[in-house]
Design a protein around this motif. Structure first.
Motif, PDB file in Angstrom:
ATOM      1  N   ILE A   1       0.826  -1.229   0.000  1.00  0.00           N
ATOM      2  CA  ILE A   1       0.000   0.000   0.000  1.00  0.00           C
ATOM      3  C   ILE A   1       0.851   1.267   0.000  1.00  0.00           C
TER       4      ILE A   1
ATOM      5  N   PHE B   1      -1.701 -12.462  -2.102  1.00  0.00           N
ATOM      6  CA  PHE B   1      -1.807 -11.038  -1.783  1.00  0.00           C
ATOM      7  C   PHE B   1      -3.074 -10.782  -0.966  1.00  0.00           C
ATOM      8  N   GLY B   2      -2.880 -10.296   0.264  1.00  0.00           N
ATOM      9  CA  GLY B   2      -4.014  -9.835   1.067  1.00  0.00           C
ATOM     10  C   GLY B   2      -4.161  -8.331   0.841  1.00  0.00           C
TER      11      GLY B   2
ATOM     12  N   ARG C   1      -1.894  -6.203   1.493  1.00  0.00           N
ATOM     13  CA  ARG C   1      -0.542  -5.697   1.192  1.00  0.00           C
ATOM     14  C   ARG C   1      -0.122  -4.581   2.151  1.00  0.00           C
TER      15      ARG C   1
ATOM     16  N   LEU D   1       4.670  -5.287   7.109  1.00  0.00           N
ATOM     17  CA  LEU D   1       5.782  -4.351   7.302  1.00  0.00           C
ATOM     18  C   LEU D   1       7.139  -5.046   7.169  1.00  0.00           C
TER      19      LEU D   1
ATOM     20  N   MET E   1      -6.712 -12.019  -2.950  1.00  0.00           N
ATOM     21  CA  MET E   1      -7.871 -12.557  -2.241  1.00  0.00           C
ATOM     22  C   MET E   1      -9.034 -11.574  -2.222  1.00  0.00           C
TER      23      MET E   1
ATOM     24  N   ALA F   1     -11.595 -15.032   3.358  1.00  0.00           N
ATOM     25  CA  ALA F   1     -10.288 -14.480   3.769  1.00  0.00           C
ATOM     26  C   ALA F   1     -10.057 -13.041   3.343  1.00  0.00           C
TER      27      ALA F   1
ATOM     28  N   ALA G   1      -3.798  -0.265  10.174  1.00  0.00           N
ATOM     29  CA  ALA G   1      -4.068  -0.624   8.777  1.00  0.00           C
ATOM     30  C   ALA G   1      -5.410  -1.333   8.609  1.00  0.00           C
TER      31      ALA G   1
ATOM     32  N   ILE H   1      -4.149 -11.178   8.053  1.00  0.00           N
ATOM     33  CA  ILE H   1      -3.982 -11.004   9.506  1.00  0.00           C
ATOM     34  C   ILE H   1      -3.711 -12.362  10.175  1.00  0.00           C
TER      35      ILE H   1
ATOM     36  N   ALA I   1      -1.390 -11.226  13.490  1.00  0.00           N
ATOM     37  CA  ALA I   1      -1.227  -9.834  13.934  1.00  0.00           C
ATOM     38  C   ALA I   1      -1.756  -9.627  15.347  1.00  0.00           C
ATOM     39  N   GLY I   2      -1.221  -8.584  15.985  1.00  0.00           N
ATOM     40  CA  GLY I   2      -1.626  -8.240  17.360  1.00  0.00           C
ATOM     41  C   GLY I   2      -2.276  -6.873  17.369  1.00  0.00           C
TER      42      GLY I   2
ATOM     43  N   GLU J   1       2.788 -16.688   7.064  1.00  0.00           N
ATOM     44  CA  GLU J   1       3.065 -15.693   6.016  1.00  0.00           C
ATOM     45  C   GLU J   1       2.951 -16.268   4.601  1.00  0.00           C
ATOM     46  N   GLY J   2       1.933 -17.079   4.395  1.00  0.00           N
ATOM     47  CA  GLY J   2       1.672 -17.598   3.052  1.00  0.00           C
ATOM     48  C   GLY J   2       2.716 -18.566   2.548  1.00  0.00           C
TER      49      GLY J   2
ATOM     50  N   GLY K   1       0.396 -22.515   3.022  1.00  0.00           N
ATOM     51  CA  GLY K   1      -0.915 -22.747   2.424  1.00  0.00           C
ATOM     52  C   GLY K   1      -1.660 -21.429   2.312  1.00  0.00           C
TER      53      GLY K   1
ATOM     54  N   ASN L   1       5.324 -18.600  -1.678  1.00  0.00           N
ATOM     55  CA  ASN L   1       6.141 -17.478  -1.191  1.00  0.00           C
ATOM     56  C   ASN L   1       7.586 -17.946  -0.946  1.00  0.00           C
TER      57      ASN L   1
HETATM   58  C1  FAD Z   1      -0.119   1.391   9.605  1.00  0.00           C
HETATM   59  C2  FAD Z   1       0.107  -0.052   9.993  1.00  0.00           C
HETATM   60  C3  FAD Z   1      -0.036  -0.432  11.323  1.00  0.00           C
HETATM   61  C4  FAD Z   1       0.181  -1.754  11.710  1.00  0.00           C
HETATM   62  N1  FAD Z   1       0.035  -2.076  13.028  1.00  0.00           N
HETATM   63  C5  FAD Z   1       0.196  -3.346  13.413  1.00  0.00           C
HETATM   64  C6  FAD Z   1       0.018  -3.721  14.781  1.00  0.00           C
HETATM   65  O1  FAD Z   1      -0.258  -2.877  15.632  1.00  0.00           O
HETATM   66  N2  FAD Z   1       0.179  -5.010  15.114  1.00  0.00           N
HETATM   67  C7  FAD Z   1       0.496  -5.976  14.175  1.00  0.00           C
HETATM   68  O2  FAD Z   1       0.617  -7.138  14.526  1.00  0.00           O
HETATM   69  N3  FAD Z   1       0.697  -5.647  12.894  1.00  0.00           N
HETATM   70  C8  FAD Z   1       0.537  -4.371  12.475  1.00  0.00           C
HETATM   71  N4  FAD Z   1       0.730  -4.039  11.155  1.00  0.00           N
HETATM   72  C9  FAD Z   1       1.143  -5.098  10.209  1.00  0.00           C
HETATM   73  C10 FAD Z   1       0.041  -6.149  10.028  1.00  0.00           C
HETATM   74  O3  FAD Z   1       0.505  -7.369  10.537  1.00  0.00           O
HETATM   75  C11 FAD Z   1      -0.259  -6.448   8.657  1.00  0.00           C
HETATM   76  O4  FAD Z   1      -0.504  -5.188   8.091  1.00  0.00           O
HETATM   77  C12 FAD Z   1      -1.487  -7.349   8.418  1.00  0.00           C
HETATM   78  O5  FAD Z   1      -1.689  -8.327   9.403  1.00  0.00           O
HETATM   79  C13 FAD Z   1      -1.324  -8.035   7.104  1.00  0.00           C
HETATM   80  O6  FAD Z   1      -2.566  -8.188   6.498  1.00  0.00           O
HETATM   81  P1  FAD Z   1      -2.700  -7.975   4.920  1.00  0.00           P
HETATM   82  O7  FAD Z   1      -4.061  -8.448   4.508  1.00  0.00           O
HETATM   83  O8  FAD Z   1      -2.316  -6.616   4.522  1.00  0.00           O
HETATM   84  O9  FAD Z   1      -1.634  -9.057   4.390  1.00  0.00           O
HETATM   85  P2  FAD Z   1      -0.493  -8.860   3.311  1.00  0.00           P
HETATM   86  O10 FAD Z   1       0.407  -7.769   3.680  1.00  0.00           O
HETATM   87  O11 FAD Z   1      -1.110  -8.811   1.951  1.00  0.00           O
HETATM   88  O12 FAD Z   1       0.258 -10.257   3.449  1.00  0.00           O
HETATM   89  C14 FAD Z   1       1.023 -10.559   4.581  1.00  0.00           C
HETATM   90  C15 FAD Z   1       1.553 -12.001   4.452  1.00  0.00           C
HETATM   91  O13 FAD Z   1       0.473 -12.929   4.555  1.00  0.00           O
HETATM   92  C16 FAD Z   1       0.323 -13.661   3.334  1.00  0.00           C
HETATM   93  N5  FAD Z   1      -1.108 -13.762   3.065  1.00  0.00           N
HETATM   94  C17 FAD Z   1      -1.992 -12.753   2.859  1.00  0.00           C
HETATM   95  N6  FAD Z   1      -3.225 -13.237   2.747  1.00  0.00           N
HETATM   96  C18 FAD Z   1      -3.123 -14.590   2.879  1.00  0.00           C
HETATM   97  C19 FAD Z   1      -4.067 -15.661   2.838  1.00  0.00           C
HETATM   98  N7  FAD Z   1      -5.354 -15.480   2.644  1.00  0.00           N
HETATM   99  N8  FAD Z   1      -3.590 -16.938   3.001  1.00  0.00           N
HETATM  100  C20 FAD Z   1      -2.257 -17.181   3.186  1.00  0.00           C
HETATM  101  N9  FAD Z   1      -1.344 -16.189   3.219  1.00  0.00           N
HETATM  102  C21 FAD Z   1      -1.776 -14.915   3.077  1.00  0.00           C
HETATM  103  C22 FAD Z   1       1.084 -12.909   2.278  1.00  0.00           C
HETATM  104  O14 FAD Z   1       1.592 -13.768   1.284  1.00  0.00           O
HETATM  105  C23 FAD Z   1       2.190 -12.288   3.094  1.00  0.00           C
HETATM  106  O15 FAD Z   1       3.233 -13.211   3.297  1.00  0.00           O
HETATM  107  C24 FAD Z   1       0.537  -2.722  10.733  1.00  0.00           C
HETATM  108  C25 FAD Z   1       0.669  -2.336   9.389  1.00  0.00           C
HETATM  109  C26 FAD Z   1       0.476  -1.017   9.019  1.00  0.00           C
HETATM  110  C27 FAD Z   1       0.628  -0.629   7.575  1.00  0.00           C
END
Ligand code: FAD
Length: 454
Positions: free
Chosen positions: A29, A67-68, A70, A73, A88, A108, A132, A141, A146-147, A188-189, A192, A445
């Protein structure tokens, strides 16, 4: 027939993009202006379509990245150019909200914010929350475990050959052999694709109280945590720590919030309690803090009386971009340590960082009750050598103390060289064995988290 043509045997034309069409898409993003470099991106709508895509890619030994939203971090959705990307975003349906089981079943690709809103419309709470939430998807997530801000009370998120593994159940207790879904949480993908999830909902608390506390020693930060957790008897939901110079930056005249307490203490703690009796619990919180002041456990305190006080206190803590945008270049850390060690270790880390040529300052804050500290380093340039020196200073104390290079954000690409500092050789060996078992052709991945060929 090449693989993109074969994908069109599984999906409609609208569900597959490649070539120039990829330019309008992105891998993160924060990198929307950089063209996406990949073979193709696909938009499946069902679990069965994902299964067939993975079966095809596995037969062709074709790398894929899910790609979720995105928003990760750690570089876990960065591409090399030779991957098929599985977006997704079309799997975005809330399947069911079950009032009696207090669960929500979702696909998802549903956004965290959509889940929070749906829960709230039905008088439930989905407690996971972070900056986010408007972009992050529940599949991402789960895959990063994620926490966020209320891990203290509610905990973290904890579910390629095309095999569909379903553990979708609403039951809370299930000790029938191995809990296979846990393998995928935080992977992290790489093991599966998460396609659906059953989420546990909570009853919505009807009261919320908060206070800012000034404390002068780290020992008292730890002692006050134990003291207030015991006194609040289960209501404590947040215990956020901000170091003095970080607090000063967060409350500076130009960009920051107004300071709730004078900027003259060494540590600032923001506490939160969630319960059911607003006024009674606020008075109780005041009594508890007054006793702590008498015991000299804390130096000063201010309690929120109104909703706007609450918003003010929490905006101060959550507006981390005030710090990041004040930096020339910023480098972020998300480490964890045993709680009692944090004070001295962070003092040493900050001294070493600030002595390094090219570093302007370092800012420290965190979810201290979880032992999770965030550091933002303000530096002169994005030079690779400087980045590695900073990494070494922050990561080098962790191994001996049993800390972690990633409390929340995962390993992805960026933290892979440091994984060995918080995981033993035996653990990494087992991780590689697991990866080879679930993904023998290393298509999921492939260069993230661990390298199975090393
Ligand atoms: C502003 C900001 C604040 C944040 N604050 C926190 C916080 O307080 N605590 C915290 O823990 N994290 C935080 N994060 C990070 C957070 O962990 C991720 O942003 C979020 O959990 C990832 O979700 P996403 O859908 O964007 O996944 P993506 O970024 O798209 O993918 C993350 C990983 O998961 C995999 N993936 C995605 N979807 C799937 C699926 N359906 N099946 C299998 N694998 C998949 C991807 O291949 C990649 O390896 C923050 C991020 C930002 C930008």
């Amino acid at each position: 027939m090449n693989i993109t043509d074969k994908l069109l045997n599984i999906l409609s034309q609208q569900q597959v993009i490649f070539g120039d069409a990829l330019k309008d898409n992105y891998y993160h993003i924060w990198k929307m202006d950089e063209p996406l470099n990949a073979l193709a991106m696909v938009f499946p709508k069902t679990t069965e379509e994902i299964s067939r895509i993975l079966e095809l890619c596995n037969n062709h030994k074709q790398a894929v990245i899910v790609f979720g939203g995105r928003t990760n971090l750690v570089g876990s959705t960065e591409t090399m150019g030779n991957e098929i990307l599985i977006s997704m975003e079309k799997m975005n349906q809330i399947i069911e909200l079950d009032q009696s089981s207090r669960t929500m079943t979702v696909e998802a690709g549903v956004l965290l914010e959509t889940i929070q809103n749906k829960a709230s419309e039905n008088d439930f709470l989905f407690p996971l929350n972070f900056g986010a939430k408007g972009s992050a998807q529940i599949g991402g997530i789960i895959s990063t475990n994620a926490g966020g801000l209320r891990v203290l009370k509610y905990g973290m998120t904890r579910n390629p050959d095309g095999t569909i593994l379903s553990s979708l159940k609403k039951i809370i207790k299930d000790n029938s052999a191995y809990d296979l879904k846990q393998l995928f949480v935080g992977s992290e993908g790489t093991l599966g694709v998460v396609t659906k999830a059953v989420l546990k909902l909570r009853e919505t608390p009807t009261s919320r109280n908060s206070a800012f506390i000034g404390i002068n020693t780290f020992d008292n930060v730890v002692a006050f945590l134990k003291y207030i957790d015991k006194k609040l008897a289960g209501l404590l939901s947040g215990y956020e720590l901000i170091w003095a110079d970080t607090y000063a930056q967060m409350t500076n005249d130009e960009t920051g919030s107004k300071p709730p307490l004078e900027p003259k203490y060494k540590y600032y703690v923001l506490v939160e309690s969630l319960g059911s009796q607003q006024e009674k619990e606020r008075n109780n919180l005041i009594d508890i803090i007054e006793q702590a002041l008498e015991k000299k456990l804390v130096e000063d305190a201010v309690v929120a009386y109104t909703k706007s006080d609450l918003d003010w206190f929490w905006k101060l803590r959550e507006d981390v971009h005030v710090i990041a945008s004040s930096c020339t270049y910023d480098q972020h850390f998300d480490i964890s340590l045993p709680i009692p060690t944090i004070g001295t270790v962070l003092d040493d880390i900050n001294i070493n960082l600030r002595q390094l040529d090219g570093v302007n300052h370092s800012y420290t804050f965190g979810h201290i009750a979880d032992g999770n500290i965030h550091i933002i380093v303000d530096k002169d340039s994005d030079d690779e050598l400087l980045k590695n020196k900073i990494n070494d200073i922050v990561y080098s104390p962790l191994q001996a103390l049993g800390g972690s290079v990633s409390a929340e954000h995962g390993i992805g690409l960026h933290k892979k060289p440091y994984l060995h500092l918080c995981r033993t050789e035996a653990e990494i060996f087992l991780m590689k064995k697991l990866k080879r078992t679930l993904d023998p052709n290393n298509i999921l991945n492939p260069n993230k988290v661990i390298d199975i060929n090393e």
